[in-house]
Write a protein that holds these residues in place. Sequence first.
Motif, short mmCIF file in Angstrom:
data_model
loop_
_atom_site.label_atom_id
_atom_site.label_comp_id
_atom_site.label_asym_id
_atom_site.label_seq_id
_atom_site.Cartn_x
_atom_site.Cartn_y
_atom_site.Cartn_z
N ASP A 1 52.18 -2.55 -116.20
CA ASP A 1 53.48 -2.71 -116.51
C ASP A 1 54.25 -1.96 -115.39
O ASP A 1 55.55 -1.91 -115.60
N SER A 2 53.55 -1.53 -114.24
CA SER A 2 54.41 -0.77 -113.28
C SER A 2 55.53 -1.57 -112.64
O SER A 2 56.28 -0.80 -112.06
N ASP A 3 55.35 -2.82 -112.29
CA ASP A 3 56.14 -3.53 -111.71
C ASP A 3 57.00 -4.49 -112.75
O ASP A 3 57.84 -5.25 -112.23
N ARG A 4 57.16 -4.00 -113.98
CA ARG A 4 57.69 -4.72 -115.00
C ARG A 4 59.25 -4.58 -114.88
O ARG A 4 59.67 -3.78 -114.74
N VAL A 5 59.91 -5.95 -115.12
CA VAL A 5 61.45 -5.71 -115.08
C VAL A 5 61.88 -6.72 -116.25
O VAL A 5 61.27 -7.84 -116.36
N THR A 6 62.65 -6.25 -117.23
CA THR A 6 63.10 -6.84 -118.11
C THR A 6 64.73 -7.23 -118.25
O THR A 6 65.21 -8.03 -118.77
N SER A 7 65.55 -6.47 -117.28
CA SER A 7 66.87 -6.45 -117.18
C SER A 7 67.29 -6.22 -115.95
O SER A 7 67.11 -5.24 -115.28
N ALA A 8 68.10 -7.17 -115.20
CA ALA A 8 68.39 -7.05 -114.06
C ALA A 8 69.81 -7.37 -113.84
O ALA A 8 70.74 -8.14 -114.45
N LYS A 9 70.37 -6.23 -113.18
CA LYS A 9 72.14 -6.28 -112.78
C LYS A 9 72.32 -6.92 -111.29
O LYS A 9 71.68 -6.45 -110.52
N VAL A 10 72.84 -7.99 -111.62
CA VAL A 10 73.15 -8.89 -110.27
C VAL A 10 74.58 -8.50 -109.75
O VAL A 10 75.65 -8.72 -110.79
N ALA A 11 74.87 -8.13 -108.52
CA ALA A 11 75.92 -7.83 -107.82
C ALA A 11 76.25 -9.09 -106.97
O ALA A 11 75.48 -9.10 -105.93
#
Length: 359
Positions: A226-236
């Motif tokens: 899980d060390s590189d897990r991303v569930t939510s990304a804020k895009v700018a």
Amino acid sequence: MKITPIIFETYDRWKRQILEIDDIISIIWTDRYYSPGDFELVVPATPKNIAAIKKGYLVGILRDRAIEQKAAIIEKLVRSVDEEGRKRIIASGRFIGAYLYRRIISNQTICTNMTLWGIVSKLATENAINDTVRTDRNFGNIGLSASSDEGATIEFAQFTGQNLGGQISELCEAYKMGWRMKKVGAIYTVEMYQGIDRTTSQSTNQPAVFSDEDGSLQSITYSENDSDRVTSAKVAGEGQGTARKTAWLEYGYTIPAGYDRYEAYVDARDLSTNDGEIDIEEYKKMMAARGREAIRDTEHILEASATFGPMKYGTDVNLGDLCTIKSTALGLEIDARLVEVIESIDETGRYSAIPTFAI
């Protein structure tokens, strides 16, 4: 195991058959689900082989003289003589899908609400099959399959400058679809396909199980990370300061929260509305697509040493099929996709096939 119904032939640049190769020292070829495979052929440097095996020619691999065959491009050629005077030719290269790696996506291409096959068809057509502006980019005898699997519908995708073959492979891997180019006579057809579900959890197809019980699974290492897990990304996106356009992209059917939420920031200032030419709803789809690229689920890594055991590759199980990996020693039962098969024939005519899986 000695195998005879595999026939190897060479073809010139005009796809005319030159020679059926009957004096092979060894050959090894690798089929891949997401990208073109490769091969290496070793033959004696006889006059007929020297004339028939040239850089740019094709090596055809046929099973029982099938109408459709695998074909590979000779991209590298080595001729040698050893200390004992044995003269050899070593030819190697990639399957003909590699032709698409010779092209780039030359113009900005925007795709909205298209199937994966629709996108692949569009990219291949505009950059390798029917470029109406630069006709010198067209191969001439490459077409699209009329019976390709469609794949998922993608809301938005934008491309500029990527390698054509590399981008197709990347898209197919992201959506778990395979692609290949077939040689049918003098015509090459691009197609996308999906493997069959042969796991033990379904009852429609004959299961394909690789297990330590029958010896087809020889060793296994399985890890979860899980060390590189991303569930939510804020895009700018475009804009400055508080006027900058931003959006959250969440993974899953429910919005991740608390300890189950892993966040990342995506700088997408390169995405532009072209001064209002692209409306805000389309721009939101562009941002969502960029955010989706940043999402990373739990990393599952499977390393398994296996054989096909009692199963016959090409009949009982094929490239791209979902299989079950069963280790009674570890109490594991994992579903994994067959993504690569290395086949070889040695000097004695002995055939082997080694599978590789991915989750």
